[in-house]
Design a protein around this motif. Structure first.
Motif, PDB file in Angstrom:
ATOM      1  N   THR A 209      30.552  38.677  35.859  1.00 56.67           N
ATOM      2  CA  THR A 209      30.393  39.931  36.595  1.00 56.67           C
ATOM      3  C   THR A 209      30.241  39.636  38.078  1.00 56.67           C
ATOM      4  O   THR A 209      29.443  38.783  38.472  1.00 56.67           O
ATOM      5  N   ILE A 210      31.000  40.326  38.900  1.00 56.02           N
ATOM      6  CA  ILE A 210      30.862  40.184  40.348  1.00 56.02           C
ATOM      7  C   ILE A 210      29.491  40.699  40.766  1.00 56.02           C
ATOM      8  O   ILE A 210      29.110  41.821  40.413  1.00 56.02           O
ATOM      9  N   ASP A 236      29.499  46.472  42.600  1.00 52.86           N
ATOM     10  CA  ASP A 236      29.928  45.159  42.126  1.00 52.86           C
ATOM     11  C   ASP A 236      30.355  45.198  40.658  1.00 52.86           C
ATOM     12  O   ASP A 236      31.416  44.683  40.297  1.00 52.86           O
ATOM     13  N   THR A 237      29.539  45.823  39.814  1.00 56.66           N
ATOM     14  CA  THR A 237      29.874  45.934  38.384  1.00 56.66           C
ATOM     15  C   THR A 237      31.117  46.788  38.184  1.00 56.66           C
ATOM     16  O   THR A 237      31.993  46.461  37.376  1.00 56.66           O
ATOM     17  N   THR A 240      34.153  44.854  39.017  1.00 57.06           N
ATOM     18  CA  THR A 240      34.408  43.869  37.961  1.00 57.06           C
ATOM     19  C   THR A 240      35.298  44.437  36.863  1.00 57.06           C
ATOM     20  O   THR A 240      36.284  43.813  36.457  1.00 57.06           O
ATOM     21  N   TYR A 244      39.237  43.123  35.830  1.00 55.22           N
ATOM     22  CA  TYR A 244      39.669  42.678  34.497  1.00 55.22           C
ATOM     23  C   TYR A 244      40.763  43.569  33.932  1.00 55.22           C
ATOM     24  O   TYR A 244      41.692  43.092  33.274  1.00 55.22           O
ATOM     25  N   ILE A 250      37.570  36.480  36.408  1.00 57.34           N
ATOM     26  CA  ILE A 250      36.593  36.145  37.440  1.00 57.34           C
ATOM     27  C   ILE A 250      35.857  34.886  37.002  1.00 57.34           C
ATOM     28  O   ILE A 250      35.342  34.822  35.884  1.00 57.34           O
TER      29      ILE A 250
END
Length: 419
Positions: A209-210, A236-237, A240, A244, A250
């Motif tokens: 996860t970023i 951020d989530t 992510t 994907y 990632i």
């Protein structure tokens, strides 16, 4: 009925505990092996890309100077490095301090946000910087971060050696870990439930996860996605999931390390973590409603993990605690008896074991003081999270029902030099 509910709650709780122990084992294995690729990867660090380092900053005068001191020491060709301080509607001296550094160092630049991005929060500030820069790689740091000298180098190294990676994620440590009882708990939480769990998810499933800071992402990918979601408190989530879904992956590469400041008071912690919880709840609800159209199985797995964490697990804890308290005053005819006490005791020991395994990888953290802090953490800090998640869910439901506008909360900083 009470027995069924109680067993259901125990299953939910133990599922999460065992899963986290599984992640700890993967994280420990990743820690033992991830550096082996570095000698090979170093050979490919020849045709380096231009890097933009984005630092969103709103009223950050307390910390921005030490952040820029760390930035000027970064090991990366300065002709290919641009440090971009995004001065987002600051009313303090943030802009002046950043401008002072920009005048001294040609690779440091200040951008003032403009409408419609002005004063709207981190996502809007990042989108403004995206519009005004042209680096092939974007690295993001929060304004309280002091990355280690080689951090950007290692983040770029990951991208150059993994063509399918849209982003490379490093790890972060707590710079003010010893300031208060709260920062000690946060330090333990950060090592155990953030970066060690991150390492475990990458090791077992190839999923990462970023985070909000210390990551590098290809500009082409960000532009393909249309930038950051301004409605997401956990940008951020949310990013992510979209990365994907586009077919990229990632990578977690903890050789890139940054140090960041954490809340030192309960009030600041509560506001920050409420934003985190609401942000992740927003992401879960946003993408679970699209689950039939999502193409990547890894995304679905991640969504169920967040759904389990922010909904089912805490529901199980609340349910078991409620039944236990009610049974003290009113006989619910719970047949589980002493088994419940044994399971609670084992859950406590498993929690201690998980955390101590995680702390053992950091040579400065495996000590007697932290052992007792872990015990205290179980009965205090961990229980605070239960109340916080309930409150966050209430706020998020109210926002959806009444169509309220998302309000960004900037975490208050502390000037440790004055202490």
């Amino acid at each position: 009925m009470a027995n069924i509910l109680f067993y259901t709650a125990l299953i939910l709780i133990w599922s999460m505990l065992l899963y986290h122990m599984f992640l700890m084992q993967g994280g420990y294995r990743h820690f033992a092996t991830f550096e082996k690729v570095i000698p090979k990867w170093e050979k490919n660090m020849v045709d380096l890309p231009k890097v933009n380092v984005f630092i969103p900053a709103h009223n950050e005068e307390v910390v921005i100077r030490q952040t820029l001191e760390a930035m000027k020491r970064l090991y990366y060709p300065k002709e290919l490095l641009e440090i971009v301080v995004i001065n987002d509607n600051s009313s303090d001296c943030t802009g002046e301090i950043a401008a002072e550094y920009a005048a001294k160092y040609p690779f440091i630049r200040v951008i003032d946000t403009e409408p419609p991005n002005k004063g709207k929060g981190k996502s809007s500030a990042l989108n403004e910087a995206l519009r005004q820069t042209d680096g092939e790689v974007i690295v993001v740091y929060d304004a309280d971060n002091t990355p280690e000298k080689m951090s950007v180098w290692y983040l770029v190294m990951g991208l150059l050696n993994d063509e399918q990676a849209a982003a490379i994620v490093g790890k972060f440590r707590v710079v003010n870990a010893k300031e208060t009882w709260l920062t000690r708990f946060i330090n333990i939480e950060t090592i155990t439930f953030q970066w060690m769990a991150q390492a475990g998810r990458w090791y077992w499933f190839g999923v990462t996860t970023i985070p909000g800071t210390n990551f590098a992402i290809r500009r082409s990918v960000v532009e393909e996605l249309g930038g950051w979601d301004v409605k997401a408190l956990a940008e951020d989530t949310e990013l992510t999931i979209r990365v994907y879904e586009k077919g990229y992956h990632i990578r977690f590469f903890p050789k890139a390390i940054t140090w960041e400041q954490e809340p030192e008071t309960l009030n600041v912690w509560w506001k920050q973590r409420t934003r985190w919880a609401r942000g992740n709840q927003y992401v879960v609800l946003k993408f679970l409603s699209q689950i039939k159209t999502l193409k990547r199985k890894s995304i679905i797995f991640d969504l169920f993990y967040f759904f389990f964490t922010y909904f089912l697990f805490f529901f199980g804890v609340i349910l078991s605690n409620s039944l236990f308290i009610i049974n003290l005053f009113y006989d619910l005819n719970l047949s589980i008896g002493n088994v419940a006490l044994v399971l609670w005791g084992l859950a406590f020991l498993l929690f201690i074991a998980e955390v101590m395994i995680a702390l053992s990888i950091e040579t400065t953290e495996m000590n007697t003081s932290n052992f007792f802090h872990v015990i205290a953490m179980y009965f205090t800090y961990s229980q605070m999270w239960i109340i916080l998640v309930i409150y966050s869910l209430y706020l998020e439901m109210k926002r959806v029902l009444f169509k309220q506008e998302v309000t960004w909360y900037k975490t208050e900083r502390f000037d440790n030099k004055k202490k």
